[in-house]
Design a protein around this motif. Structure first.
Motif, PDB file in Angstrom:
ATOM      1  N   VAL A   1      -8.623 -29.562 -15.164  1.00  0.00           N
ATOM      2  CA  VAL A   1      -9.044 -28.892 -16.398  1.00  0.00           C
ATOM      3  C   VAL A   1      -8.384 -27.527 -16.587  1.00  0.00           C
ATOM      4  N   PRO A   2      -8.430 -26.591 -15.576  1.00  0.00           N
ATOM      5  CA  PRO A   2      -7.844 -25.258 -15.794  1.00  0.00           C
ATOM      6  C   PRO A   2      -6.368 -25.276 -16.192  1.00  0.00           C
ATOM      7  N   PRO A   3      -5.500 -26.000 -15.487  1.00  0.00           N
ATOM      8  CA  PRO A   3      -4.089 -25.990 -15.909  1.00  0.00           C
ATOM      9  C   PRO A   3      -3.881 -26.619 -17.280  1.00  0.00           C
ATOM     10  N   ARG A   4      -4.664 -27.623 -17.602  1.00  0.00           N
ATOM     11  CA  ARG A   4      -4.509 -28.266 -18.905  1.00  0.00           C
ATOM     12  C   ARG A   4      -5.026 -27.373 -20.030  1.00  0.00           C
ATOM     13  N   MET A   5      -5.996 -26.515 -19.713  1.00  0.00           N
ATOM     14  CA  MET A   5      -6.494 -25.572 -20.710  1.00  0.00           C
ATOM     15  C   MET A   5      -5.358 -24.684 -21.204  1.00  0.00           C
ATOM     16  N   ASP A   6      -4.538 -24.185 -20.283  1.00  0.00           N
ATOM     17  CA  ASP A   6      -3.404 -23.335 -20.656  1.00  0.00           C
ATOM     18  C   ASP A   6      -2.408 -24.098 -21.524  1.00  0.00           C
ATOM     19  N   HIS A   7      -2.290 -25.389 -21.243  1.00  0.00           N
ATOM     20  CA  HIS A   7      -1.350 -26.218 -21.998  1.00  0.00           C
ATOM     21  C   HIS A   7      -1.760 -26.326 -23.466  1.00  0.00           C
ATOM     22  N   TYR A   8      -3.054 -26.299 -23.748  1.00  0.00           N
ATOM     23  CA  TYR A   8      -3.560 -26.486 -25.108  1.00  0.00           C
ATOM     24  C   TYR A   8      -3.878 -25.174 -25.828  1.00  0.00           C
ATOM     25  N   LYS A   9      -3.829 -24.048 -25.149  1.00  0.00           N
ATOM     26  CA  LYS A   9      -4.207 -22.780 -25.766  1.00  0.00           C
ATOM     27  C   LYS A   9      -3.145 -22.298 -26.748  1.00  0.00           C
ATOM     28  N   ALA A  10      -3.606 -21.889 -27.939  1.00  0.00           N
ATOM     29  CA  ALA A  10      -2.692 -21.282 -28.915  1.00  0.00           C
ATOM     30  C   ALA A  10      -2.330 -19.876 -28.458  1.00  0.00           C
ATOM     31  N   LYS A  11      -1.130 -19.441 -28.776  1.00  0.00           N
ATOM     32  CA  LYS A  11      -0.641 -18.118 -28.354  1.00  0.00           C
ATOM     33  C   LYS A  11      -0.328 -17.219 -29.547  1.00  0.00           C
ATOM     34  N   ALA A  12      -0.152 -17.794 -30.704  1.00  0.00           N
ATOM     35  CA  ALA A  12       0.299 -17.042 -31.881  1.00  0.00           C
ATOM     36  C   ALA A  12      -0.793 -16.978 -32.944  1.00  0.00           C
ATOM     37  N   THR A  13      -0.637 -16.017 -33.833  1.00  0.00           N
ATOM     38  CA  THR A  13      -1.539 -15.845 -34.974  1.00  0.00           C
ATOM     39  C   THR A  13      -0.864 -16.367 -36.230  1.00  0.00           C
ATOM     40  N   ARG A  14      -1.627 -17.055 -37.059  1.00  0.00           N
ATOM     41  CA  ARG A  14      -1.113 -17.542 -38.340  1.00  0.00           C
ATOM     42  C   ARG A  14      -1.613 -16.649 -39.469  1.00  0.00           C
ATOM     43  N   HIS A  15      -0.681 -16.158 -40.280  1.00  0.00           N
ATOM     44  CA  HIS A  15      -1.014 -15.401 -41.481  1.00  0.00           C
ATOM     45  C   HIS A  15      -0.775 -16.322 -42.674  1.00  0.00           C
ATOM     46  N   ILE A  16      -1.827 -16.599 -43.415  1.00  0.00           N
ATOM     47  CA  ILE A  16      -1.761 -17.553 -44.512  1.00  0.00           C
ATOM     48  C   ILE A  16      -1.985 -16.809 -45.829  1.00  0.00           C
ATOM     49  N   PHE A  17      -0.983 -16.844 -46.701  1.00  0.00           N
ATOM     50  CA  PHE A  17      -1.049 -16.177 -47.997  1.00  0.00           C
ATOM     51  C   PHE A  17      -1.250 -17.240 -49.079  1.00  0.00           C
ATOM     52  N   LEU A  18      -2.418 -17.226 -49.692  1.00  0.00           N
ATOM     53  CA  LEU A  18      -2.760 -18.186 -50.735  1.00  0.00           C
ATOM     54  C   LEU A  18      -2.531 -17.532 -52.096  1.00  0.00           C
ATOM     55  N   ILE A  19      -1.594 -18.068 -52.856  1.00  0.00           N
ATOM     56  CA  ILE A  19      -1.207 -17.492 -54.146  1.00  0.00           C
ATOM     57  C   ILE A  19      -1.715 -18.378 -55.273  1.00  0.00           C
ATOM     58  N   ARG A  20      -2.467 -17.789 -56.182  1.00  0.00           N
ATOM     59  CA  ARG A  20      -2.839 -18.551 -57.370  1.00  0.00           C
ATOM     60  C   ARG A  20      -1.664 -18.524 -58.350  1.00  0.00           C
ATOM     61  N   HIS A  21      -1.386 -19.656 -58.978  1.00  0.00           N
ATOM     62  CA  HIS A  21      -0.307 -19.740 -59.963  1.00  0.00           C
ATOM     63  C   HIS A  21      -0.496 -18.706 -61.072  1.00  0.00           C
ATOM     64  N   SER A  22       0.562 -18.416 -61.788  1.00  0.00           N
ATOM     65  CA  SER A  22       0.523 -17.451 -62.888  1.00  0.00           C
ATOM     66  C   SER A  22      -0.070 -18.088 -64.149  1.00  0.00           C
ATOM     67  N   GLN A  23      -0.256 -17.254 -65.169  1.00  0.00           N
ATOM     68  CA  GLN A  23      -0.820 -17.731 -66.439  1.00  0.00           C
ATOM     69  C   GLN A  23       0.057 -18.834 -67.030  1.00  0.00           C
ATOM     70  N   TYR A  24      -0.580 -19.840 -67.631  1.00  0.00           N
ATOM     71  CA  TYR A  24       0.155 -20.970 -68.176  1.00  0.00           C
ATOM     72  C   TYR A  24      -0.442 -21.388 -69.518  1.00  0.00           C
ATOM     73  N   HIS A  25       0.236 -22.280 -70.202  1.00  0.00           N
ATOM     74  CA  HIS A  25      -0.231 -22.771 -71.499  1.00  0.00           C
ATOM     75  C   HIS A  25      -1.354 -23.796 -71.269  1.00  0.00           C
ATOM     76  N   VAL A  26      -2.571 -23.348 -71.397  1.00  0.00           N
ATOM     77  CA  VAL A  26      -3.720 -24.199 -71.054  1.00  0.00           C
ATOM     78  C   VAL A  26      -3.996 -25.265 -72.108  1.00  0.00           C
TER      79      VAL A  26
END
Length: 289
Positions: free
Chosen positions: A85-110
């Protein structure tokens, strides 16, 4: 008692485990027709998953990528013991951070009858330029841009890409606009048919599960990803990522071309750094259509 429970939910930040628990949690203390306030039990969609811990309890395995759960799954599949278990835990651990930028579309002809004709307005094109400039000014090395396949999102992406040259783009139907889940409280001006929630809800939940999660264990450096999509999709994703009641998505409001910034840490913790930011736009360029 029901009112006290509702206050406790608010004090806990309205966080919770899976969507199934959240659906019923927010209903506490809501008056029933013709009677006093009584708890009501909400029926969660089939895609919501099994119920977990109650309100106020953070689910560390919300994305099903918590290392110990992955090790235990492998143990069950292979019939191995506890020594590895301990060695496999290291194998599955994430190391990086994800920055997620969610952009709403611009004004459109509704008012256009066909989706392909719902193109950006002149103001919308200006908004997309401002959003692209803002993203470029951050000085970040963006890894990719994922966008909805709807016309207004495609055109917004095309303009943003001029300011982020060389960034790989991906189109997906998962991020198309829709009705994620019946909002609570309901509103009178927007009442999709039940079948629309049934069809769109599973798809938008699939978008959340596919795109919003901690980094893969193989990822060595922090990533910066842009997702250009729609207000309903973004609001639902924010509620799910923060483990807030997802049916509260319509209580949030997003301007056109706005930037929402989510951070997913290696341990699975999620932070909201910005919600619907348009502070980089002049007041006369801001819209919400």
């Amino acid at each position: 008692m029901a009112f006290r429970q509702a206050l406790q939910l608010a004090a806990c930040g309205l966080a919770g485990g899976s969507a199934a628990v959240l659906f019923s949690a927010v209903a506490v203390g809501k008056p029933r027709a013709g009677g006093d306030a009584e708890p009501r039990v909400g029926e969660s969609p089939a895609w919501a998953g099994a119920a977990r811990a109650g309100p106020g309890v953070w689910d560390p395995n919300w994305d099903r990528r918590e290392p110990l759960s992955l090790v235990n799954l492998r143990k069950r599949n292979l019939g191995s013991g506890d020594d590895d278990v301990p060695p496999r835990m290291d194998h599955y651990k994430a190391k990086a951070t994800r920055h997620i930028f969610l952009i709403r579309h611009s004004q459109y002809h509704v008012d256009a009858s066909l989706e392909k004709d719902r193109t950006l307005t002149p103001l919308g094109r200006e908004q997309a330029e401002l959003t692209g400039l803002r993203l470029a000014s951050l000085g970040l090395k963006f890894n990719k841009i994922v966008h909805s396949s709807m016309t207004r999102a495609v055109e917004t992406t095309d303009i943003i890409c001029k300011h982020l040259p060389g960034v790989h783009t991906v189109s997906t139907d998962l991020l198309r606009e829709g009705a994620p889940i019946e909002p609570d409280p309901p509103v009178s001006h927007w009442k999709p048919d039940a079948v629309q929630y049934y069809e769109d809800g599973a798809r938008i939940e699939a978008a959340f599960r596919n795109f919003i999660h901690r980094a893969d264990a193989k990822q060595q450096e922090d990533s910066y990803e842009v997702f250009v999509c729609h207000a309903n999709v973004i609001r639902y994703i924010v509620c799910r990522a923060l483990q807030f009641p997802p049916e509260g998505w319509l209580r949030l409001s997003l301007n056109n071309g706005s930037i929402t910034h989510l951070v997913v840490r290696p341990d699975g913790r999620v932070a909201l750094r910005a919600l619907g930011d348009t502070g980089f736009m002049p007041p006369d360029k801001i819209s919400r259509s």
